[in-house]
Design an enzyme around this catalytic site. Structure first.
Site, PDB file in Angstrom:
ATOM      1  N   ARG A   3      12.237  -2.681   6.979  1.00 29.33           N
ATOM      2  CA  ARG A   3      10.912  -3.215   7.311  1.00 29.33           C
ATOM      3  C   ARG A   3      11.151  -4.372   8.254  1.00 29.33           C
ATOM      4  O   ARG A   3      11.774  -5.376   7.859  1.00 29.33           O
ATOM      5  CB  ARG A   3      10.163  -3.652   6.053  1.00 29.33           C
ATOM      6  CG  ARG A   3       8.919  -4.446   6.372  1.00 29.33           C
ATOM      7  CD  ARG A   3       7.986  -4.582   5.200  1.00 29.33           C
ATOM      8  NE  ARG A   3       7.258  -3.340   4.998  1.00 29.33           N
ATOM      9  CZ  ARG A   3       6.141  -3.235   4.274  1.00 29.33           C
ATOM     10  NH1 ARG A   3       5.651  -4.293   3.668  1.00 29.33           N
ATOM     11  NH2 ARG A   3       5.529  -2.076   4.138  1.00 29.33           N
ATOM     12  N   HIS A  23       3.730   2.427  10.965  1.00 27.39           N
ATOM     13  CA  HIS A  23       3.957   2.502   9.510  1.00 27.39           C
ATOM     14  C   HIS A  23       3.947   3.974   9.095  1.00 27.39           C
ATOM     15  O   HIS A  23       3.054   4.434   8.382  1.00 27.39           O
ATOM     16  CB  HIS A  23       2.862   1.715   8.801  1.00 27.39           C
ATOM     17  CG  HIS A  23       3.184   1.349   7.386  1.00 27.39           C
ATOM     18  ND1 HIS A  23       4.384   1.658   6.777  1.00 27.39           N
ATOM     19  CD2 HIS A  23       2.443   0.693   6.448  1.00 27.39           C
ATOM     20  CE1 HIS A  23       4.357   1.210   5.530  1.00 27.39           C
ATOM     21  NE2 HIS A  23       3.205   0.617   5.303  1.00 27.39           N
ATOM     22  N   GLN A  78       3.587   5.263   5.345  1.00 26.95           N
ATOM     23  CA  GLN A  78       2.239   5.087   4.790  1.00 26.95           C
ATOM     24  C   GLN A  78       1.329   6.244   5.177  1.00 26.95           C
ATOM     25  O   GLN A  78       0.577   6.769   4.345  1.00 26.95           O
ATOM     26  CB  GLN A  78       1.643   3.776   5.324  1.00 26.95           C
ATOM     27  CG  GLN A  78       0.238   3.515   4.836  1.00 26.95           C
ATOM     28  CD  GLN A  78       0.200   3.215   3.349  1.00 26.95           C
ATOM     29  OE1 GLN A  78       0.886   2.319   2.882  1.00 26.95           O
ATOM     30  NE2 GLN A  78      -0.595   3.952   2.597  1.00 26.95           N
ATOM     31  N   ASP A 124      -7.778  -1.150   7.384  1.00 26.47           N
ATOM     32  CA  ASP A 124      -6.592  -1.918   6.993  1.00 26.47           C
ATOM     33  C   ASP A 124      -6.944  -3.390   7.175  1.00 26.47           C
ATOM     34  O   ASP A 124      -7.977  -3.726   7.771  1.00 26.47           O
ATOM     35  CB  ASP A 124      -5.392  -1.502   7.867  1.00 26.47           C
ATOM     36  CG  ASP A 124      -4.081  -2.180   7.449  1.00 26.47           C
ATOM     37  OD1 ASP A 124      -4.004  -2.697   6.310  1.00 26.47           O
ATOM     38  OD2 ASP A 124      -3.145  -2.203   8.262  1.00 26.47           O
ATOM     39  N   CYS A 153      -4.400   1.193   2.915  1.00 29.43           N
ATOM     40  CA  CYS A 153      -2.984   1.209   2.512  1.00 29.43           C
ATOM     41  C   CYS A 153      -2.633   0.102   1.537  1.00 29.43           C
ATOM     42  O   CYS A 153      -1.604   0.185   0.863  1.00 29.43           O
ATOM     43  CB  CYS A 153      -2.094   1.137   3.746  1.00 29.43           C
ATOM     44  SG  CYS A 153      -2.148  -0.432   4.623  1.00 29.43           S
ATOM     45  N   ARG A 207       2.736   6.957  -2.099  1.00 31.55           N
ATOM     46  CA  ARG A 207       3.875   6.410  -1.357  1.00 31.55           C
ATOM     47  C   ARG A 207       5.175   6.930  -1.975  1.00 31.55           C
ATOM     48  O   ARG A 207       6.114   7.280  -1.277  1.00 31.55           O
ATOM     49  CB  ARG A 207       3.862   4.876  -1.390  1.00 31.55           C
ATOM     50  CG  ARG A 207       2.730   4.215  -0.630  1.00 31.55           C
ATOM     51  CD  ARG A 207       2.809   4.487   0.855  1.00 31.55           C
ATOM     52  NE  ARG A 207       4.086   4.065   1.434  1.00 31.55           N
ATOM     53  CZ  ARG A 207       4.400   2.820   1.799  1.00 31.55           C
ATOM     54  NH1 ARG A 207       3.504   1.857   1.684  1.00 31.55           N
ATOM     55  NH2 ARG A 207       5.580   2.522   2.312  1.00 31.55           N
TER      56      ARG A 207
HETATM   57  N1   CP Z   1       1.057  -0.457   2.082  1.00 25.40           N
HETATM   58  C1   CP Z   1       2.232  -1.103   2.082  1.00 25.40           C
HETATM   59  O1   CP Z   1       3.142  -0.845   2.879  1.00 25.40           O
HETATM   60  O2   CP Z   1       2.355  -2.044   1.105  1.00 25.40           O
HETATM   61  P1   CP Z   1       3.510  -3.118   0.931  1.00 25.40           P
HETATM   62  O3   CP Z   1       3.371  -4.089   2.078  1.00 25.40           O
HETATM   63  O4   CP Z   1       3.235  -3.742  -0.387  1.00 25.40           O
HETATM   64  O5   CP Z   1       4.845  -2.432   0.986  1.00 25.40           O
HETATM   65  N1  NVA Z   2      -1.040  -3.731   8.882  1.00 26.51           N
HETATM   66  C1  NVA Z   2      -0.465  -4.336   7.718  1.00 26.51           C
HETATM   67  C2  NVA Z   2       0.013  -3.287   6.773  1.00 26.51           C
HETATM   68  C3  NVA Z   2       0.605  -3.824   5.494  1.00 26.51           C
HETATM   69  C4  NVA Z   2       1.105  -2.751   4.598  1.00 26.51           C
HETATM   70  C5  NVA Z   2       0.658  -5.264   8.109  1.00 26.51           C
HETATM   71  O1  NVA Z   2       1.441  -4.924   8.998  1.00 26.51           O
HETATM   72  O2  NVA Z   2       0.752  -6.352   7.534  1.00 26.51           O
END
Ligand code: CP
Ligand code: NVA
Length: 311
Positions: A111, A138, A141, A229, A268, A296
């Site tokens: 990540r 992502h 997701q 989102d 998400c 997920r």
């Molecule tokens: N939706 C998602 O990726 O959640 P987290 O940021 O908790 O991993």
């Molecule tokens: N768009 C959000 C998604 C989190 C799961 C972010 O990048 O923070």
């Protein structure tokens, strides 16, 4: 000749047939272990003896726990680290990190703050790399979201998905899979937080049915699925400007009523009730957010199985 490494970096880079195979594998795996304790491995345990490394440059609940649980259910194990605790956090090149981890584990999930770092990690890795969210996309997701839609409403091909709000990483991955899986995607976003133009141009070249508008009502009209989102993603620094610009894009019951009567709502998570969505919608009967979060786990087990060459 050896097979190419199966990285899972972005949905637009993958074959539609692979995305379909992952979704079908996820459905089958989920059904086969219904009612089992969550820590019990699947009967085929396709990651038996394999280790996944996970690197986090940003916070996470769902991604962290679902990948860990996924590897346990596949019979494998994980090593998790925040990037700040690694030499990566002190400036060790990501390429060197890739070469070292490739000698110790069977796959790496990252990540990352910077999508280019995900790509650079993969370029120097001799084991599969999975994008567990970057500033640009992502993909894991969206596989869980598509699984959720198909569980509740059948095949996504031909369905209309409406994404309303920030044209962010989540929005991007919905654009990336549109042509591959044959759904229509209506996006309503303000001009300043418009989806990535390269993503839109690629989608157009692939003859994806992706349309953009500044009007949430136009996007949602007749939709099968309504998605939003957070308005402020991890790493965004313009909090107040975002809340101002995105205010007209809140999903409320009135907007949901413009979608099909059987429309469902996805987010998400984490959500900000009262900002991008009202309590009534996210906690209401059309919301699938808890199945979406659970999925997920199921989608990622099949992504891992694909990376390991088991599907
Ligand atoms: N939706 C998602 O990726 O959640 P987290 O940021 O908790 O991993
Ligand atoms: N768009 C959000 C998604 C989190 C799961 C972010 O990048 O923070």
């Amino acid at each position: 000749m050896s097979q190419p490494i199966r990285h899972f970096l972005d949905l637009w880079k993958l074959e539609g047939s692979d995305l379909r195979a992952i979704l079908e594998d996820a459905k089958a795996r989920k059904a086969a272990r219904a009612g089992w304790p969550k820590g019990k491995p699947d009967a085929d345990a396709v990651a038996d003896g394999r280790t996944l490394a996970m690197i986090f440059e940003k916070n996470s609940t769902r991604t962290r726990f679902s990948f860990d649980a996924a590897m346990r259910q596949l019979g494998g194990s994980v090593i998790i680290s925040n990037a700040v605790d690694m030499q990566l956090g002190r400036g060790e090149p990501i390429e060197d990190t890739a070469r070292v981890l490739s000698r110790m584990v069977d796959a790496v999930m990252i990540r990352s703050n910077n999508h280019q770092d995900v790509e650079r990690l993969a370029m120097s890795s001799s084991v599969p790399v999975i994008n567990g969210l970057s500033d640009k996309s992502h993909p894991c997701q969206i596989m869980a979201d598509l699984l959720t839609i198909e569980e509740h409403r059948g095949p996504v091909a031909g369905k209309t998905l409406a994404y309303v709000g920030d044209g962010n990483n989540v929005c991007a991955s919905f654009i990336h899979a549109a042509a591959k899986l044959g759904y229509r995607l209506n996006i309503a976003a303000p001009a300043v937080y418009h989806p990535d133009l390269v993503d839109l141009a690629r989608a157009q070249a692939e003859q994806a049915q992706v349309r953009t508008t500044h009007d949430p009502r136009e996007a949602v009209e007749g939709a099968d699925v309504v998605i939003t989102d957070t308005w402020v993603s991890m790493g965004d620094t313009d909090h107040d400007e975002r809340l101002d610009a995105l205010e007209p894009f809140q999903i409320d019951e009135e907007l949901m009523d413009l979608a099909r009567p059987d429309a469902v709502f996805l987010h998400c998570l984490p959500a900000h009730r009262g900002e991008e969505v009202t309590d009534e919608v996210i906690d209401g009967p059309k919301s699938l957010i808890w199945d979406e979060a659970e999925n997920r786990l199921h989608a990622q087990k099949s992504i891992l199985a694909w990376c390991f060459g088991a599907i």
